[in-house]
Design an enzyme around this catalytic site. Structure first.
Site, PDB file in Angstrom:
ATOM      1  N   GLY A 240      55.351  67.831  19.047  1.00 26.61           N
ATOM      2  CA  GLY A 240      55.665  67.563  17.644  1.00 26.61           C
ATOM      3  C   GLY A 240      56.212  66.166  17.483  1.00 26.61           C
ATOM      4  O   GLY A 240      55.796  65.237  18.185  1.00 26.61           O
ATOM      5  N   SER A 241      57.167  66.030  16.562  1.00 29.53           N
ATOM      6  CA  SER A 241      57.656  64.690  16.223  1.00 29.53           C
ATOM      7  C   SER A 241      58.650  64.185  17.263  1.00 29.53           C
ATOM      8  O   SER A 241      59.282  64.966  17.990  1.00 29.53           O
ATOM      9  CB  SER A 241      58.340  64.730  14.859  1.00 29.53           C
ATOM     10  OG  SER A 241      59.485  65.552  14.928  1.00 29.53           O
ATOM     11  N   GLY A 245      61.581  66.386  19.005  1.00 35.11           N
ATOM     12  CA  GLY A 245      61.680  66.446  20.461  1.00 35.11           C
ATOM     13  C   GLY A 245      63.031  65.936  20.944  1.00 35.11           C
ATOM     14  O   GLY A 245      63.662  66.537  21.818  1.00 35.11           O
ATOM     15  N   GLU A 264      56.325  66.611  24.102  1.00 31.66           N
ATOM     16  CA  GLU A 264      55.227  65.657  23.911  1.00 31.66           C
ATOM     17  C   GLU A 264      55.379  65.165  22.485  1.00 31.66           C
ATOM     18  O   GLU A 264      55.314  65.970  21.549  1.00 31.66           O
ATOM     19  CB  GLU A 264      53.902  66.381  24.168  1.00 31.66           C
ATOM     20  CG  GLU A 264      52.736  65.447  24.348  1.00 31.66           C
ATOM     21  CD  GLU A 264      51.835  65.485  23.162  1.00 31.66           C
ATOM     22  OE1 GLU A 264      52.040  64.649  22.265  1.00 31.66           O
ATOM     23  OE2 GLU A 264      50.949  66.340  23.123  1.00 31.66           O
ATOM     24  N   CYS A 301      47.528  63.733  18.690  1.00 38.16           N
ATOM     25  CA  CYS A 301      48.481  62.844  19.358  1.00 38.16           C
ATOM     26  C   CYS A 301      47.755  61.752  20.139  1.00 38.16           C
ATOM     27  O   CYS A 301      48.361  60.760  20.525  1.00 38.16           O
ATOM     28  CB  CYS A 301      49.409  63.633  20.259  1.00 38.16           C
ATOM     29  SG  CYS A 301      48.577  64.960  21.091  1.00 38.16           S
TER      30      CYS A 301
HETATM   31  P1  NAP Z   1      58.198  68.672  14.006  1.00 34.78           P
HETATM   32  O1  NAP Z   1      58.886  68.363  12.740  1.00 34.78           O
HETATM   33  O2  NAP Z   1      58.660  67.948  15.202  1.00 34.78           O
HETATM   34  O3  NAP Z   1      58.369  70.252  14.249  1.00 34.78           O
HETATM   35  C1  NAP Z   1      57.804  70.905  15.380  1.00 34.78           C
HETATM   36  C2  NAP Z   1      58.634  72.146  15.681  1.00 34.78           C
HETATM   37  O4  NAP Z   1      59.920  71.764  16.147  1.00 34.78           O
HETATM   38  C3  NAP Z   1      58.867  73.038  14.483  1.00 34.78           C
HETATM   39  O5  NAP Z   1      58.877  74.371  14.916  1.00 34.78           O
HETATM   40  C4  NAP Z   1      60.244  72.626  14.021  1.00 34.78           C
HETATM   41  O6  NAP Z   1      60.922  73.664  13.356  1.00 34.78           O
HETATM   42  C5  NAP Z   1      60.938  72.313  15.326  1.00 34.78           C
HETATM   43  N1  NAP Z   1      61.973  71.311  15.132  1.00 34.78           N
HETATM   44  C6  NAP Z   1      61.808  70.078  14.585  1.00 34.78           C
HETATM   45  N2  NAP Z   1      62.980  69.421  14.560  1.00 34.78           N
HETATM   46  C7  NAP Z   1      63.896  70.279  15.109  1.00 34.78           C
HETATM   47  C8  NAP Z   1      65.291  70.185  15.338  1.00 34.78           C
HETATM   48  N3  NAP Z   1      65.995  69.098  14.980  1.00 34.78           N
HETATM   49  N4  NAP Z   1      65.909  71.222  15.910  1.00 34.78           N
HETATM   50  C9  NAP Z   1      65.224  72.340  16.234  1.00 34.78           C
HETATM   51  N5  NAP Z   1      63.904  72.503  16.019  1.00 34.78           N
HETATM   52  C10 NAP Z   1      63.253  71.478  15.463  1.00 34.78           C
HETATM   53  O7  NAP Z   1      56.641  68.444  13.905  1.00 34.78           O
HETATM   54  P2  NAP Z   1      55.573  68.894  12.815  1.00 34.78           P
HETATM   55  O8  NAP Z   1      56.194  69.877  11.874  1.00 34.78           O
HETATM   56  O9  NAP Z   1      54.424  69.305  13.563  1.00 34.78           O
HETATM   57  O10 NAP Z   1      55.187  67.567  12.042  1.00 34.78           O
HETATM   58  C11 NAP Z   1      56.105  66.642  11.552  1.00 34.78           C
HETATM   59  C12 NAP Z   1      55.786  65.262  12.083  1.00 34.78           C
HETATM   60  O11 NAP Z   1      55.723  65.333  13.505  1.00 34.78           O
HETATM   61  C13 NAP Z   1      54.439  64.690  11.701  1.00 34.78           C
HETATM   62  O12 NAP Z   1      54.413  64.055  10.469  1.00 34.78           O
HETATM   63  C14 NAP Z   1      54.158  63.748  12.835  1.00 34.78           C
HETATM   64  O13 NAP Z   1      54.783  62.521  12.596  1.00 34.78           O
HETATM   65  C15 NAP Z   1      54.796  64.390  14.014  1.00 34.78           C
HETATM   66  N6  NAP Z   1      53.848  65.082  14.920  1.00 34.78           N
HETATM   67  C16 NAP Z   1      53.451  64.455  16.040  1.00 34.78           C
HETATM   68  C17 NAP Z   1      52.600  65.094  16.903  1.00 34.78           C
HETATM   69  C18 NAP Z   1      52.155  64.436  18.167  1.00 34.78           C
HETATM   70  O14 NAP Z   1      51.403  65.055  18.916  1.00 34.78           O
HETATM   71  N7  NAP Z   1      52.571  63.242  18.467  1.00 34.78           N
HETATM   72  C19 NAP Z   1      52.136  66.377  16.645  1.00 34.78           C
HETATM   73  C20 NAP Z   1      52.559  67.002  15.477  1.00 34.78           C
HETATM   74  C21 NAP Z   1      53.435  66.335  14.648  1.00 34.78           C
HETATM   75  P3  NAP Z   1      60.971  73.701  11.737  1.00 34.78           P
HETATM   76  O15 NAP Z   1      59.600  73.394  11.259  1.00 34.78           O
HETATM   77  O16 NAP Z   1      61.454  75.053  11.461  1.00 34.78           O
HETATM   78  O17 NAP Z   1      61.872  72.624  11.324  1.00 34.78           O
END
Ligand code: NAP
Length: 527
Positions: A240-241, A245, A264, A301
């Site tokens: 994820g983000s 992470g 990742e 990614c």
């Molecule tokens: P995300 O915000 O990082 O969330 C992924 C997971 O992690 C979700 O289940 C989220 O829970 C949890 N999470 C996030 N922040 C957390 C924290 N502070 N404490 C505990 N758990 C946490 O990613 P996303 O929802 O997939 O997308 C958001 C942004 O992430 C995108 O706009 C992009 O920039 C980036 N992204 C990057 C990649 C990559 O492969 N590089 C892939 C996907 C996304 P909740 O949703 O319940 O908050």
């Protein structure tokens, strides 16, 4: 299958009074049914069951665990179109993409089943006793790898199947012998419920202990933090983000007993266009680049988010062809409102920092739709403002105009860690490529020549990892059979009588499997 919106704690369905809905991103409308949101009581129950399941599960033969993984794959396939239809509603990903993602998901479960049967992952080693060695005798030393304990798996928004409930992280952890507690991504809870039902059915069919799998859902970051903080969780897998992470890395570090977090996170996957490649095939390079950058609305990614090119007529031709091809790419619906908003903000950030937009102006009309975009900057601007090289998640890329090879190398040296780095070249670019490759090796987990980074093979030699911030631990991969290593640790058995050794280290068993005997590599002969 009718969705119930329940959680799975061990093999049992469970509901809570706190509810949330999935959203159809193409319409911005709520999808039924409401889903139960897990709280600390559910985290505690799932982790207690996972902990209780750890010893029984890890004690099963590799063949039994392989049968479980194969059964999950079959149950997912048997769900047919219902699973794909729900995934399409929740993600707006097109049916062809979801069909191929299901094939990848099933394929990687089966790859891990085959890996389990090979015993290669056990890392067996024997240094036989040397009782007469002078000045000191050597004791008998034997080594194998054991699973680390229950693993918290975070489902990824951009891979509702291949990196979610039964995705690569789950397959690797289950193969290693670790029960998993999955935190489903709140963007696709219905897809998660479908896949969880397949895992529960496979676990019952193959006689797995109840706590081997739990699925917790919830729209609140507190859930993930509680899961990572639970003392029974031994490792974390996340895609994820960077912010998410790093929050999990901090949560782990704050535990009385910190645990490894395999996150990742972010990568711009530089692509380097060398002069002879540009001179000989600028237009076809531009077309292939646009296909790669706009694939899946750029929500990979491995998206090629940074292109380094040496100035000259070839580069101008590339820019013109890429801009024209990007203008013809129709807008695509992004996975959710937050990702679309982040993408729009990322484009604004590039423009504010001086990048010039070459393709795609105008906002698309449909909800959560986004257009692909190409920006350009001189190398000097990027060197002065390194934030320009941060990931913009979506179909965007930044072309950097370099005046000489030294500038290309300087930029590579300043880049953060990356999942991939790509060189487009011909034989005439060989000398320059040889200069750049050592610098690229230091930055990236996978280096490609004349390929495109999107599309990650699930195989034995694949590395989907890289130095921070591509991942939290550049020694690991999250794709391919090597990813099992994240959830294993070596144990040495010194001076053990044969009957107290684990089965695979018995002298007779050893001869069947790959192992190192007194340093010598032996392949073993399965019977
Ligand atoms: P995300 O915000 O990082 O969330 C992924 C997971 O992690 C979700 O289940 C989220 O829970 C949890 N999470 C996030 N922040 C957390 C924290 N502070 N404490 C505990 N758990 C946490 O990613 P996303 O929802 O997939 O997308 C958001 C942004 O992430 C995108 O706009 C992009 O920039 C980036 N992204 C990057 C990649 C990559 O492969 N590089 C892939 C996907 C996304 P909740 O949703 O319940 O908050």
């Amino acid at each position: 299958m009718a969705l119930t919106g329940e959680l799975f704690i061990g093999g049992a369905r469970h509901s809570t009074p706190h509810r949330f809905h999935a959203v159809d991103p193409a319409r911005n409308s709520l999808l039924e049914p409401p889903f139960s949101a897990a709280g600390t009581a559910e985290v505690d129950a799932a982790c207690a069951l996972a902990d209780a399941a750890f010893d029984p599960y890890r004690s099963l033969t590799p063949e039994r665990r392989a049968a479980f993984l194969d059964a999950i794959a079959q149950h997912i396939l048997d769900q047919g179109e219902g699973l794909l239809e729900r995934a399409r509603e929740e993600t707006a990903l097109p049916p062809a993409r979801l069909t191929s993602e299901r094939a990848r998901t099933v394929g990687q479960l089966r790859v891990f089943a085959a890996e389990l049967r090979s015993r290669a992952w056990l890392g067996l080693r024997v240094d036989p006793a040397l009782p007469n060695r002078q000045p000191l005798p050597r004791p008998d030393l034997r080594q194998r790898k054991i699973p680390c304990g229950p693993v918290a798996v975070f489902g990824a928004s951009n891979f509702p199947l291949a990196f979610s409930v039964a995705g690569g992280d789950s397959a690797a952890a289950l193969a290693a012998g670790c029960p998993i507690v999955v935190k489903g991504h709140p963007s696709h809870p219905g897809t998660s419920e479908w896949v969880a039902a397949a895992i529960i059915a496979a676990a019952a069919e193959t006689g797995m202990p109840a706590g081997v799998f739990s699925l917790l859902n919830g729209p609140d970051v507190a859930l993930g933090a509680a899961l990572v903080g639970d003392p029974r969780i031994a490792a974390v897998a996340f895609t994820g983000s960077r912010a998410g992470g790093q929050a999990l890395m901090r949560a782990s570090a704050a535990r009385p007993k910190p645990i490894p977090v395999f996150a990742e996170m972010s990568s711009v996957n530089p692509v380097i266009l060398l002069p002879s490649a540009l001179a000989s095939r600028a237009v076809s390079l531009a077309q292939a680049f646009v296909t790669s950058v706009s694939l899946g609305v750029g929500q990979f990614c491995t998206n090629p988010g940074l292109v380094l090119a040496l100035e000259g007529p070839g580069m101008e031709q590339f820019v013109a062809a890429a801009a024209a091809a990007l203008d013809a790419v129709p807008p695509g619906i992004m996975l959710n409102e937050g990702i679309r908003r982040n993408y729009a903000q990322g484009l604004e950030r590039l423009a504010e920092q001086g990048a010039q937009r070459l393709a795609q102006a105008g906002a698309p009309e449909a909800p959560n739709a986004a257009r692909a975009a190409l920006f350009s900057v001189p190398a000097a601007t990027l060197l002065a403002r390194p934030a320009l090289a941060e990931e913009v998640f979506g179909p965007a890329s930044l072309l950097v105009r370099c005046s000489c090879p030294a500038e290309v190398r300087q930029i590579i040296e300043r880049l953060d860690g990356q999942l991939t780095a790509t060189v487009q070249m011909t034989d005439d670019d060989r000398a320059l490529a040889l200069q750049l490759l050592p610098a690229l090796e230091r930055k990236a987990g996978r280096i490609l020549i004349n390929g495109w980074p999107t599309g990650v093979e699930v195989s034995h030699a694949m590395v989907h990892g890289g130095p921070f911030p591509a991942t939290s631990d550049g020694r690991s991969t999250s794709v391919g059979t090597l990813s099992i290593e994240r959830f294993l640790r070596p144990v040495c058995y010194q001076g053990f009588p044969e009957d107290l050794l684990p089965a695979e280290l018995h002298t007779t068993e050893l001869s069947r499997w790959p192992h190192r005997f007194d340093g010598e590599l032996r392949l073993g002969k399965p019977v």
